[in-house]
Design a protein around this motif. Structure first.
Motif, PDB file in Angstrom:
ATOM      1  N   ILE A  54      35.300  38.460  36.083  1.00 17.23           N
ATOM      2  CA  ILE A  54      36.503  39.145  35.634  1.00 17.23           C
ATOM      3  C   ILE A  54      36.349  39.660  34.204  1.00 17.23           C
ATOM      4  O   ILE A  54      36.909  40.704  33.854  1.00 17.23           O
ATOM      5  CB  ILE A  54      37.746  38.236  35.800  1.00 17.23           C
ATOM      6  N   ASP A  55      35.571  38.975  33.352  1.00 14.15           N
ATOM      7  CA  ASP A  55      35.423  39.430  31.971  1.00 14.15           C
ATOM      8  C   ASP A  55      34.672  40.752  31.882  1.00 14.15           C
ATOM      9  O   ASP A  55      35.000  41.605  31.057  1.00 14.15           O
ATOM     10  CB  ASP A  55      34.766  38.359  31.096  1.00 14.15           C
ATOM     11  N   ILE A  56      33.689  40.961  32.756  1.00  8.34           N
ATOM     12  CA  ILE A  56      32.964  42.241  32.755  1.00  8.34           C
ATOM     13  C   ILE A  56      33.875  43.353  33.259  1.00  8.34           C
ATOM     14  O   ILE A  56      33.886  44.462  32.715  1.00  8.34           O
ATOM     15  CB  ILE A  56      31.680  42.137  33.604  1.00  8.34           C
ATOM     16  N   THR A  57      34.663  43.073  34.268  1.00  9.38           N
ATOM     17  CA  THR A  57      35.601  44.067  34.794  1.00  9.38           C
ATOM     18  C   THR A  57      36.649  44.436  33.744  1.00  9.38           C
ATOM     19  O   THR A  57      36.936  45.624  33.538  1.00  9.38           O
ATOM     20  CB  THR A  57      36.296  43.514  36.052  1.00  9.38           C
ATOM     21  N   LEU A  58      37.190  43.433  33.068  1.00  8.01           N
ATOM     22  CA  LEU A  58      38.193  43.708  32.025  1.00  8.01           C
ATOM     23  C   LEU A  58      37.588  44.470  30.853  1.00  8.01           C
ATOM     24  O   LEU A  58      38.228  45.354  30.278  1.00  8.01           O
ATOM     25  CB  LEU A  58      38.835  42.401  31.557  1.00  8.01           C
ATOM     26  N   GLU A  59      36.358  44.133  30.492  1.00  6.76           N
ATOM     27  CA  GLU A  59      35.698  44.852  29.397  1.00  6.76           C
ATOM     28  C   GLU A  59      35.464  46.315  29.771  1.00  6.76           C
ATOM     29  O   GLU A  59      35.634  47.215  28.940  1.00  6.76           O
ATOM     30  CB  GLU A  59      34.372  44.176  29.048  1.00  6.76           C
TER      31      GLU A  59
END
Length: 142
Positions: A54-59
């Motif tokens: 999820i952190d890569i998607t949010l970034e």
């Protein structure tokens, strides 16, 4: 404003580059090669083979948002929508009134359309009609 837009664009590119690199590195991990459960919504050809954290998607989404904001902030001012405001501005400016080439005049760019042969002059016709009505009304009273 332009400096702030450049900073926002640079930050957006940096975050997007980091998100792309992180997604690439995540795809090389052995645990990422395990296929996720297939989705009931997407067809099989569109189902992703890798689950991104999820952190890569949010970034990625945050960097796209920053880039959109930066592009909007760095765009030039909007032109007036009303043609009469635009043409009036051209008629008032000295550069637009100067003749730069032979046969190319300045001023209102639509003046040639209004003065061409065969162009119906609505205001002139309306004035002729009102004069005719006034003349006809004056002759009936006599």
């Amino acid at each position: 404003m332009a400096a702030m837009a450049s900073v926002v664009n640079i930050l957006g590119v940096i975050f997007l580059s980091h998100a792309v690199y992180s997604a690439y590195e995540h795809s090389l991990l052995p645990s990422a090669s395990i296929a996720p459960t297939s989705s009931a919504i997407l067809p099989r050809s569109l189902d992703p083979n890798i689950n991104l954290p999820i952190d890569i998607t949010l970034e990625t989404l945050f960097s796209a948002f920053l880039l959109c904001v930066g592009v909007v902030l760095s765009s030039p001012g909007l032109k007036p929508i009303q043609w009469n405001v635009w043409a009036g501005g051209l008629e008032r400016s000295k550069e637009a009134r100067e003749v730069k080439e032979v046969g190319v005049g300045g001023g209102n760019p639509y003046a040639g359309l209004e003065e061409r042969a065969g162009f119906l002059d609505i205001r002139g016709k309306r004035k002729e009609f009102s004069d005719w009505i006034k003349q006809d009304a004056g002759s009936e009273k006599s």
